[in-house]
Design a protein around this motif. Structure first.
Motif, PDB file in Angstrom:
ATOM      1  N   UNK A 143       0.829  -1.198   0.000  1.00 12.02           N
ATOM      2  CA  UNK A 143       0.000   0.000   0.000  1.00 12.02           C
ATOM      3  C   UNK A 143       0.869   1.255   0.000  1.00 12.02           C
ATOM      4  N   UNK A 144       0.401   2.294  -0.690  1.00 14.78           N
ATOM      5  CA  UNK A 144       1.094   3.573  -0.678  1.00 14.78           C
ATOM      6  C   UNK A 144       0.079   4.664  -0.972  1.00 14.78           C
ATOM      7  N   UNK A 145       0.439   5.894  -0.669  1.00 15.70           N
ATOM      8  CA  UNK A 145      -0.418   7.008  -1.052  1.00 15.70           C
ATOM      9  C   UNK A 145       0.392   8.288  -1.230  1.00 15.70           C
ATOM     10  N   UNK A 146      -0.185   9.220  -1.981  1.00 15.53           N
ATOM     11  CA  UNK A 146       0.385  10.553  -2.201  1.00 15.53           C
ATOM     12  C   UNK A 146      -0.660  11.547  -1.707  1.00 15.53           C
ATOM     13  N   UNK A 147      -0.258  12.473  -0.847  1.00  8.54           N
ATOM     14  CA  UNK A 147      -1.224  13.403  -0.257  1.00  8.54           C
ATOM     15  C   UNK A 147      -0.637  14.797  -0.102  1.00  8.54           C
ATOM     16  N   UNK A 148      -1.521  15.778  -0.016  1.00 15.40           N
ATOM     17  CA  UNK A 148      -1.124  17.147   0.298  1.00 15.40           C
ATOM     18  C   UNK A 148      -1.347  17.388   1.774  1.00 15.40           C
ATOM     19  N   UNK A 149      -0.295  17.810   2.473  1.00  9.34           N
ATOM     20  CA  UNK A 149      -0.376  18.117   3.892  1.00  9.34           C
ATOM     21  C   UNK A 149      -0.401  19.636   4.063  1.00  9.34           C
ATOM     22  N   UNK A 150      -1.556  20.219   4.391  1.00 10.77           N
ATOM     23  CA  UNK A 150      -1.644  21.673   4.507  1.00 10.77           C
ATOM     24  C   UNK A 150      -0.885  22.229   5.708  1.00 10.77           C
ATOM     25  N   UNK A 151      -0.623  21.406   6.710  1.00 12.88           N
ATOM     26  CA  UNK A 151       0.092  21.874   7.897  1.00 12.88           C
ATOM     27  C   UNK A 151       1.532  22.239   7.553  1.00 12.88           C
ATOM     28  N   UNK A 152       2.191  21.395   6.775  1.00 12.01           N
ATOM     29  CA  UNK A 152       3.586  21.641   6.395  1.00 12.01           C
ATOM     30  C   UNK A 152       3.719  22.167   4.971  1.00 12.01           C
ATOM     31  N   UNK A 153       2.575  22.315   4.290  1.00 13.42           N
ATOM     32  CA  UNK A 153       2.570  22.752   2.891  1.00 13.42           C
ATOM     33  C   UNK A 153       3.553  21.911   2.070  1.00 13.42           C
TER      34      UNK A 153
END
Length: 317
Positions: free
Chosen positions: A94-104
């Motif tokens: 399993x893997x994923x790509x995400x946007x983390x708004x906390x660390x931009x």
């Protein structure tokens, strides 16, 4: 048990070092430099968020995509946008790509070996050294850079998708930072991802890599290649007497890159109480110096710090 191949190789390495009777400090790539302590607060602030994303990677794609994976997702807060998620919990972890708004930043997280899935174990068992893909990594064209066969095969199954997902996410969000993380087998894949992303994205995008329980991924030339590509942006965290960072063994040609942070003690509440930064590629005062007689598979799973552990049991949804 999921890591029988790791334990077998650890034992082989111990036997080999006894037979050849070579002092560990005489081997190229080993240092006896005294590690430097790092505070628990620094560990949490520098590596905690990456650890939480790594923990989420053990959840199902559906749970990750909807961001409804219970405590692991909750600990990262709201606003996480999952760009891409995949894998089958076997040949394609399993893997994923995400946007983390906390660390931009754009985060790439890879699952490690799941004890209940024999296909994942087989990925780990293919430990022979093979040439690094010179089409994907042109610097490997002379054939000197060798990597773990099973790790490279697993990396290749998701590499194109990861690269496309990261490029899409960077364009959509206009951020300039990528964080790559993973645990165990996922740490090995994440390291290869990071080198690929570093060369593909160019100098305008920073790539930071924080991995946990990283096994050795290739030969001395690979370790040097990783050091040259990632430098101080790579941190590999090892936990107490976890045997996984000591395999595959060095006597068959494997070597770690630099960047080790070693957890020497964790209290009953899952807080790291003694953590050190280890100079060099293989430091005998850190995981390289662990005894085969004191190995601990539970240390591989955790807790590492902040009561963070990895595996399906840590992410039941």
């Amino acid at each position: 048990m999921a890591h029988l191949s790791f334990l077998f190789l650890t034992l082989l390495g111990h036997i080999a070092s006894t037979v050849y009777a070579a002092p560990i400090t005489s081997r190229a790539g080993t240092t006896a430099t005294t590690p430097v302590s790092i505070s628990a607060a620094d560990v949490s602030s520098k590596f905690g968020r990456a650890a939480e994303f790594s923990r989420v990677s053990y959840c199902s794609s559906a749970a990750v995509t909807s961001w409804k994976c219970g405590p692991p997702c909750d600990s990262l807060g709201k606003g996480i946008e999952v760009i891409q998620a995949g894998g089958d919990d076997g040949l394609v972890p399993m893997y994923f790509v995400a946007h983390d708004p906390v660390t931009q930043s754009i985060v790439v997280a890879h699952q490690g070996t799941e004890p209940s899935n024999i296909l994942s174990i087989l990925n780990d068992a293919q430990f022979l050294l093979t040439g690094l893909n010179s089409t994907r990594f042109p610097a490997a064209k002379d054939g000197s850079i060798k990597v773990h066969s099973g790790f490279q095969k697993t990396f290749e199954r998701t590499a194109d998708g990861v690269l496309a997902g990261v490029q899409k996410a960077l364009k959509a969000t206009n951020v300039k930072k990528v964080v790559v993380t993973g645990h165990s087998l996922g740490a090995a894949i994440a390291t290869m991802d990071a080198v690929m992303l570093k060369q593909a994205l160019g100098s305008s995008v920073s790539v930071t890599t924080t991995v946990f329980g990283l096994p050795r991924g290739g030969n001395q030339a690979w370790a040097d290649f990783v050091d040259a590509a990632l430098g101080s942006t790579l941190t590999r965290i090892s936990n107490q007497n976890d045997p996984v960072p000591t395999v595959p063994p060095r006597f068959i040609g494997f070597q770690h890159p630099q960047g080790e942070v070693h957890i020497k003690a964790v209290d009953a509440k899952g807080a790291a109480t003694d953590v050190v930064v280890c100079a060099g590629q293989e430091n005998e005062n850190c995981s390289e110096g662990n005894s085969v007689l004191k190995t601990s598979i539970p240390n591989h799973l955790g807790p590492y710090f902040d009561n963070i552990s990895f595996g399906g049991a840590s992410c039941p949804l």
